[in-house]
Design a protein around this motif. Structure first.
Motif, PDB file in Angstrom:
ATOM      1  N   ARG A 151       0.833  -1.209   0.000  1.00  0.00           N
ATOM      2  CA  ARG A 151       0.000   0.000   0.000  1.00  0.00           C
ATOM      3  C   ARG A 151       0.860   1.249   0.000  1.00  0.00           C
ATOM      4  O   ARG A 151       0.607   2.201  -0.748  1.00  0.00           O
ATOM      5  CB  ARG A 151      -0.929   0.005   1.216  1.00  0.00           C
ATOM      6  CG  ARG A 151      -2.162  -0.865   1.079  1.00  0.00           C
ATOM      7  CD  ARG A 151      -3.203  -0.516   2.130  1.00  0.00           C
ATOM      8  NE  ARG A 151      -2.691  -0.721   3.477  1.00  0.00           N
ATOM      9  CZ  ARG A 151      -2.774  -1.864   4.145  1.00  0.00           C
ATOM     10  NH1 ARG A 151      -3.340  -2.914   3.582  1.00  0.00           N
ATOM     11  NH2 ARG A 151      -2.293  -1.969   5.376  1.00  0.00           N
ATOM     12  N   GLU A 152       1.896   1.278   0.821  1.00  0.00           N
ATOM     13  CA  GLU A 152       2.775   2.444   0.901  1.00  0.00           C
ATOM     14  C   GLU A 152       3.544   2.639  -0.399  1.00  0.00           C
ATOM     15  O   GLU A 152       3.729   3.776  -0.858  1.00  0.00           O
ATOM     16  CB  GLU A 152       3.750   2.294   2.077  1.00  0.00           C
ATOM     17  CG  GLU A 152       3.096   2.454   3.432  1.00  0.00           C
ATOM     18  CD  GLU A 152       2.393   3.799   3.582  1.00  0.00           C
ATOM     19  OE1 GLU A 152       3.011   4.833   3.249  1.00  0.00           O
ATOM     20  OE2 GLU A 152       1.228   3.809   4.018  1.00  0.00           O
ATOM     21  N   THR A 153       3.994   1.531  -0.987  1.00  0.00           N
ATOM     22  CA  THR A 153       4.726   1.618  -2.250  1.00  0.00           C
ATOM     23  C   THR A 153       3.846   2.173  -3.358  1.00  0.00           C
ATOM     24  O   THR A 153       4.247   3.069  -4.114  1.00  0.00           O
ATOM     25  CB  THR A 153       5.253   0.232  -2.660  1.00  0.00           C
ATOM     26  OG1 THR A 153       6.148  -0.249  -1.654  1.00  0.00           O
ATOM     27  CG2 THR A 153       5.995   0.300  -3.992  1.00  0.00           C
ATOM     28  N   LEU A 154       2.628   1.659  -3.466  1.00  0.00           N
ATOM     29  CA  LEU A 154       1.702   2.132  -4.493  1.00  0.00           C
ATOM     30  C   LEU A 154       1.350   3.602  -4.278  1.00  0.00           C
ATOM     31  O   LEU A 154       1.281   4.382  -5.235  1.00  0.00           O
ATOM     32  CB  LEU A 154       0.438   1.275  -4.489  1.00  0.00           C
ATOM     33  CG  LEU A 154       0.604  -0.185  -4.915  1.00  0.00           C
ATOM     34  CD1 LEU A 154      -0.697  -0.942  -4.718  1.00  0.00           C
ATOM     35  CD2 LEU A 154       1.061  -0.284  -6.359  1.00  0.00           C
ATOM     36  N   LYS A 155       1.133   3.978  -3.027  1.00  0.00           N
ATOM     37  CA  LYS A 155       0.815   5.373  -2.716  1.00  0.00           C
ATOM     38  C   LYS A 155       1.967   6.285  -3.104  1.00  0.00           C
ATOM     39  O   LYS A 155       1.762   7.354  -3.697  1.00  0.00           O
ATOM     40  CB  LYS A 155       0.515   5.510  -1.223  1.00  0.00           C
ATOM     41  CG  LYS A 155       0.149   6.928  -0.795  1.00  0.00           C
ATOM     42  CD  LYS A 155      -0.158   6.974   0.705  1.00  0.00           C
ATOM     43  CE  LYS A 155      -0.484   8.395   1.148  1.00  0.00           C
ATOM     44  NZ  LYS A 155      -0.766   8.454   2.622  1.00  0.00           N
ATOM     45  N   SER A 156       3.188   5.852  -2.801  1.00  0.00           N
ATOM     46  CA  SER A 156       4.374   6.644  -3.129  1.00  0.00           C
ATOM     47  C   SER A 156       4.536   6.790  -4.631  1.00  0.00           C
ATOM     48  O   SER A 156       4.856   7.865  -5.143  1.00  0.00           O
ATOM     49  CB  SER A 156       5.617   5.993  -2.522  1.00  0.00           C
ATOM     50  OG  SER A 156       6.787   6.673  -2.913  1.00  0.00           O
ATOM     51  N   THR A 158       8.073   3.044 -12.194  1.00  0.00           N
ATOM     52  CA  THR A 158       8.699   1.835 -11.657  1.00  0.00           C
ATOM     53  C   THR A 158       9.666   1.227 -12.661  1.00  0.00           C
ATOM     54  O   THR A 158      10.768   0.795 -12.297  1.00  0.00           O
ATOM     55  CB  THR A 158       7.619   0.798 -11.288  1.00  0.00           C
ATOM     56  OG1 THR A 158       6.785   1.350 -10.273  1.00  0.00           O
ATOM     57  CG2 THR A 158       8.253  -0.486 -10.772  1.00  0.00           C
ATOM     58  N   PHE A 159       9.271   1.198 -13.938  1.00  0.00           N
ATOM     59  CA  PHE A 159      10.151   0.605 -14.943  1.00  0.00           C
ATOM     60  C   PHE A 159      11.433   1.413 -15.100  1.00  0.00           C
ATOM     61  O   PHE A 159      12.515   0.845 -15.279  1.00  0.00           O
ATOM     62  CB  PHE A 159       9.425   0.501 -16.287  1.00  0.00           C
ATOM     63  CG  PHE A 159      10.161  -0.349 -17.284  1.00  0.00           C
ATOM     64  CD1 PHE A 159      10.051  -1.731 -17.247  1.00  0.00           C
ATOM     65  CD2 PHE A 159      10.998   0.218 -18.234  1.00  0.00           C
ATOM     66  CE1 PHE A 159      10.752  -2.530 -18.143  1.00  0.00           C
ATOM     67  CE2 PHE A 159      11.691  -0.565 -19.132  1.00  0.00           C
ATOM     68  CZ  PHE A 159      11.569  -1.941 -19.082  1.00  0.00           C
ATOM     69  N   GLU A 160      11.334   2.726 -15.029  1.00  0.00           N
ATOM     70  CA  GLU A 160      12.540   3.545 -15.134  1.00  0.00           C
ATOM     71  C   GLU A 160      13.509   3.249 -13.995  1.00  0.00           C
ATOM     72  O   GLU A 160      14.726   3.330 -14.164  1.00  0.00           O
ATOM     73  CB  GLU A 160      12.172   5.027 -15.149  1.00  0.00           C
ATOM     74  CG  GLU A 160      11.527   5.472 -16.450  1.00  0.00           C
ATOM     75  CD  GLU A 160      11.320   6.981 -16.504  1.00  0.00           C
ATOM     76  OE1 GLU A 160      11.660   7.664 -15.502  1.00  0.00           O
ATOM     77  OE2 GLU A 160      10.838   7.479 -17.535  1.00  0.00           O
ATOM     78  N   GLU A 176      10.349  12.955 -11.032  1.00  0.00           N
ATOM     79  CA  GLU A 176      11.470  12.251 -11.644  1.00  0.00           C
ATOM     80  C   GLU A 176      11.856  11.041 -10.827  1.00  0.00           C
ATOM     81  O   GLU A 176      11.716  11.017  -9.608  1.00  0.00           O
ATOM     82  CB  GLU A 176      12.686  13.200 -11.744  1.00  0.00           C
ATOM     83  CG  GLU A 176      12.443  14.374 -12.669  1.00  0.00           C
ATOM     84  CD  GLU A 176      12.188  13.954 -14.090  1.00  0.00           C
ATOM     85  OE1 GLU A 176      12.810  12.984 -14.543  1.00  0.00           O
ATOM     86  OE2 GLU A 176      11.350  14.577 -14.758  1.00  0.00           O
ATOM     87  N   ALA A 177      12.371  10.042 -11.513  1.00  0.00           N
ATOM     88  CA  ALA A 177      12.825   8.845 -10.826  1.00  0.00           C
ATOM     89  C   ALA A 177      14.151   9.112 -10.136  1.00  0.00           C
ATOM     90  O   ALA A 177      14.856  10.070 -10.449  1.00  0.00           O
ATOM     91  CB  ALA A 177      12.996   7.712 -11.829  1.00  0.00           C
ATOM     92  N   PRO A 178      14.516   8.282  -9.152  1.00  0.00           N
ATOM     93  CA  PRO A 178      15.778   8.474  -8.442  1.00  0.00           C
ATOM     94  C   PRO A 178      16.985   8.353  -9.374  1.00  0.00           C
ATOM     95  O   PRO A 178      16.857   8.031 -10.539  1.00  0.00           O
ATOM     96  CB  PRO A 178      15.764   7.334  -7.420  1.00  0.00           C
ATOM     97  CG  PRO A 178      14.335   6.943  -7.284  1.00  0.00           C
ATOM     98  CD  PRO A 178      13.735   7.182  -8.616  1.00  0.00           C
ATOM     99  N   THR A 179      18.156   8.582  -8.817  1.00  0.00           N
ATOM    100  CA  THR A 179      19.395   8.483  -9.590  1.00  0.00           C
ATOM    101  C   THR A 179      19.449   7.179 -10.355  1.00  0.00           C
ATOM    102  O   THR A 179      19.129   6.124  -9.844  1.00  0.00           O
ATOM    103  CB  THR A 179      20.607   8.559  -8.647  1.00  0.00           C
ATOM    104  OG1 THR A 179      20.501   9.761  -7.892  1.00  0.00           O
ATOM    105  CG2 THR A 179      21.899   8.543  -9.413  1.00  0.00           C
TER     106      THR A 179
END
Length: 274
Positions: free
Chosen positions: A70-75, A128-130, A83-86
Motif C-alpha cells: 500500500r505504501e509503495t503504491l501510494k508513493s 517503476t520501470f525507469e 522524476e525517478a531516483p538516480t
C-alpha cells in the motif's frame, strides 16, 4: 457505467496471474477497489488490471507485505509527475533499459504523465520501470520503445556491436528485462543483424497483453507447447509443437500461451524493427 472495457473477476485474475480468491483478499486489504454493479458483481478496467499486476510483482518478487505494498503504491502514485531516483546501472556497468528510457524521456522534455497519455501505460508503471527495468508487458515495452523512436533491440544493447559472425552457445543468451506477464525473451545473436532472432519462453497464461504492429516480416517456430496467434483482431491460428508460421509484421498481431505448461519458440523479425 462508462464505455471502458470491464473484466469480470475471473478474467482479471487470469490476466494478473492469480486466483479470484486472491483478488478478493487484496480488496479486503485495501490494495484494489474494483467497480461494483448494482447486483454487487466486481468489475475491473485496464487500470485495475495494471494495478493487480503491480501488486502481484511487489508481493512475489519483492516479498512485500500488504502494508508495504500500500505504501509503495501510494508513493508511486504521488511520484507520477516527478522524476525517478538516480539512475541504476546494470551489472556490466552500463545503463539499464529503464535508465535509458528515462534519459530519452528527459531529452524529449516529457513528464511521466505525458508519456502515459501518449502510450496508454500507467505513469506509476512507467516510473517503476525507469527505476527497476521490470514490470511492463511485451506490448507495453514495444509501444514505449516506438514512442521514443527506438527499438527493444537497441535498448537492450543488441545493436551496439557489429561482427561478421555471431556465435551464441546454448544457455548463454542475454535477455530482455523481465516482463509483467511471464514472458522471457532471449537474444540468439550478440549484435545487430538484418534479422532479430529470439527465443521466447511463455509461462502458463502468458500473453502479449494486446496487439501491436511494426514494419517488416516475421517467422516463428514452436519448439515446445502450444500457442494462439491472432492477426488483424479476427484471424485465429493455433500453433502446436513443430509448427511454423510466417506473416507481415504490419498486421496487428497478438498472442498467448494456450498450453497448460510452458511454451518455447523461436521468433525471427526482419528487418530489426522490434
Amino acid at each position: 457505467m462508462d464505455d471502458r472495457v470491464r473484466f469480470k473477476i475471473a478474467e482479471a485474475a487470469r490476466m494478473a496471474g492469480v486466483s479470484p480468491s486472491t483478488l478478493r483478499l487484496w480488496e479486503s486489504q485495501g490494495l484494489v477497489d474494483p467497480v461494483r454493479t448494482d447486483s454487487g458483481q466486481r468489475l475491473y478496467d485496464s487500470s485495475h488490471v495494471e494495478r493487480l499486476k503491480r501488486i502481484s510483482w511487489l508481493r512475489l518478487d519483492k516479498g512485500l507485505n500488504p502494508a508495504a505494498i500500500r505504501e509503495t503504491l501510494k508513493s508511486e502514485e504521488q511520484d507520477g509527475t516527478g522524476e525517478a531516483p538516480t539512475e541504476i546501472e546494470s551489472s556490466s556497468g552500463g545503463r539499464t533499459i529503464g535508465a535509458k528510457l528515462r534519459h530519452l524521456r528527459r531529452e524529449m522534455g516529457c513528464t511521466l504523465e505525458k508519456v502515459a497519455a501518449k502510450t496508454g501505460i500507467a505513469s506509476s508503471l512507467l516510473s517503476t520501470f525507469e527505476r527497476t527495468s521490470q514490470g511492463l508487458s511485451v506490448k507495453a515495452l514495444h509501444d514505449l520503445a516506438g514512442f521514443y523512436g527506438t527499438t527493444i533491440a537497441v535498448l537492450t544493447g543488441q545493436a551496439e556491436t557489429i561482427a561478421r559472425e555471431s556465435l551464441v552457445r546454448n544457455g548463454d543468451w542475454t535477455a530482455w528485462p523481465p516482463t509483467s506477464s511471464g514472458v522471457t525473451v532471449q537474444n540468439l545473436t550478440i549484435d545487430r543483424r538484418q534479422m532479430e532472432c529470439h527465443r521466447f519462453q511463455l509461462a502458463p497464461g502468458a500473453s502479449s497483453e494486446g496487439a501491436y504492429s511494426h514494419a517488416g516480416e516475421e517467422f516463428l517456430h514452436v519448439l515446445v507447447g502450444r500457442m494462439e496467434l491472432i492477426l488483424d483482431g479476427d484471424q485465429f491460428f493455433e500453433l502446436r509443437e513443430g509448427d511454423s508460421f510466417y506473416f507481415e509484421s504490419r498486421r496487428p498481431h497478438s498472442w498467448r500461451n494456450s498450453n497448460d505448461g510452458e511454451t518455447v519458440l523461436i521468433w525471427v523479425n526482419t528487418p530489426p524493427t522490434f
